[in-house]
Motif scaffolding. Structure first.
Motif, PDB file in Angstrom:
ATOM      1  N   UNK A  93       8.482  67.090  90.767  1.00  0.00           N
ATOM      2  CA  UNK A  93       9.740  66.676  90.126  1.00  0.00           C
ATOM      3  C   UNK A  93       9.536  66.267  88.669  1.00  0.00           C
ATOM      4  N   UNK A  94       8.505  65.468  88.358  1.00  0.00           N
ATOM      5  CA  UNK A  94       8.302  65.121  86.949  1.00  0.00           C
ATOM      6  C   UNK A  94       8.014  66.353  86.081  1.00  0.00           C
ATOM      7  N   UNK A  95       7.300  67.309  86.645  1.00  0.00           N
ATOM      8  CA  UNK A  95       7.017  68.537  85.888  1.00  0.00           C
ATOM      9  C   UNK A  95       8.309  69.296  85.630  1.00  0.00           C
ATOM     10  N   UNK A  96       9.156  69.418  86.654  1.00  0.00           N
ATOM     11  CA  UNK A  96      10.426  70.114  86.474  1.00  0.00           C
ATOM     12  C   UNK A  96      11.262  69.433  85.399  1.00  0.00           C
ATOM     13  N   UNK A  97      11.369  68.107  85.456  1.00  0.00           N
ATOM     14  CA  UNK A  97      12.175  67.381  84.466  1.00  0.00           C
ATOM     15  C   UNK A  97      11.641  67.600  83.054  1.00  0.00           C
ATOM     16  N   UNK A  98      10.332  67.580  82.904  1.00  0.00           N
ATOM     17  CA  UNK A  98       9.721  67.769  81.585  1.00  0.00           C
ATOM     18  C   UNK A  98       9.924  69.198  81.069  1.00  0.00           C
ATOM     19  N   UNK A  99       9.893  70.173  81.959  1.00  0.00           N
ATOM     20  CA  UNK A  99       9.928  71.583  81.565  1.00  0.00           C
ATOM     21  C   UNK A  99      11.316  72.231  81.642  1.00  0.00           C
ATOM     22  N   UNK A 100      12.326  71.472  82.065  1.00  0.00           N
ATOM     23  CA  UNK A 100      13.650  72.032  82.312  1.00  0.00           C
ATOM     24  C   UNK A 100      14.192  72.841  81.128  1.00  0.00           C
ATOM     25  N   UNK A 101      14.110  72.314  79.931  1.00  0.00           N
ATOM     26  CA  UNK A 101      14.672  73.035  78.783  1.00  0.00           C
ATOM     27  C   UNK A 101      13.879  74.313  78.488  1.00  0.00           C
ATOM     28  N   UNK A 102      12.576  74.283  78.685  1.00  0.00           N
ATOM     29  CA  UNK A 102      11.766  75.494  78.475  1.00  0.00           C
ATOM     30  C   UNK A 102      12.092  76.533  79.539  1.00  0.00           C
ATOM     31  N   UNK A 103      12.294  76.097  80.773  1.00  0.00           N
ATOM     32  CA  UNK A 103      12.665  77.017  81.853  1.00  0.00           C
ATOM     33  C   UNK A 103      13.994  77.693  81.515  1.00  0.00           C
ATOM     34  N   UNK A 104      14.971  76.895  81.079  1.00  0.00           N
ATOM     35  CA  UNK A 104      16.278  77.444  80.713  1.00  0.00           C
ATOM     36  C   UNK A 104      16.144  78.448  79.573  1.00  0.00           C
ATOM     37  N   UNK A 105      15.303  78.121  78.593  1.00  0.00           N
ATOM     38  CA  UNK A 105      15.110  79.027  77.457  1.00  0.00           C
ATOM     39  C   UNK A 105      14.482  80.339  77.905  1.00  0.00           C
ATOM     40  N   UNK A 106      13.486  80.255  78.780  1.00  0.00           N
ATOM     41  CA  UNK A 106      12.835  81.473  79.267  1.00  0.00           C
ATOM     42  C   UNK A 106      13.815  82.338  80.062  1.00  0.00           C
TER      43      UNK A 106
END
Length: 117
Positions: A93-106
């Motif tokens: 969960x902490x990884x998802x929260x940290x990476x959420x904007x990068x995931x959306x961008x990809x």
């Protein structure tokens, strides 16, 4: 609360002219999930390396994709959420929260590629 989405009509128009919009959806989900998979792998507890090697992403089904420990590393869920005898040691969960904007961008990048924007 009102949310205004600009460019939505153009996006819907572009999507409607695609021969296979599900393919584009699949590519976007896979791109986001692969990024998340690699970051969870980096942040997984590394006592033996077994868990890190078994962070997987599923196939896309019904517009969804799952990322997390594979069946043979089920104990990763116990680490994430804890048990009655063990405190949680969250890493997904902490990884998802940290990476959420990068995931959306990809994911957005894959859609742009597919639409050739």
């Amino acid at each position: 609360m009102t949310i205004e989405l600009r460019g939505m009509e153009q996006l819907l128009s572009e999507l409607s002219r695609l021969e296979n919009p599900k393919y584009l959806e699949k590519k976007a989900l896979e791109a986001g999930a692969e990024h998340l998979r690699s970051k969870i792998e980096e942040n997984a507890p590394n006592k033996t390396g077994f868990l890190k090697e078994r962070i997987e992403k599923s196939e896309v089904k019904n517009g969804e994709i799952e990322v997390g420990p594979g069946k043979d590393a089920f104990y990763g869920h116990f680490l994430e959420f804890g048990t009655s005898k063990m405190s949680a040691q969250p890493f997904m969960a902490p990884t998802f929260e940290k990476e959420k904007s990068t995931i959306e961008r990809k994911m957005a990048d894959e859609i742009r590629k597919g639409l050739r924007l």
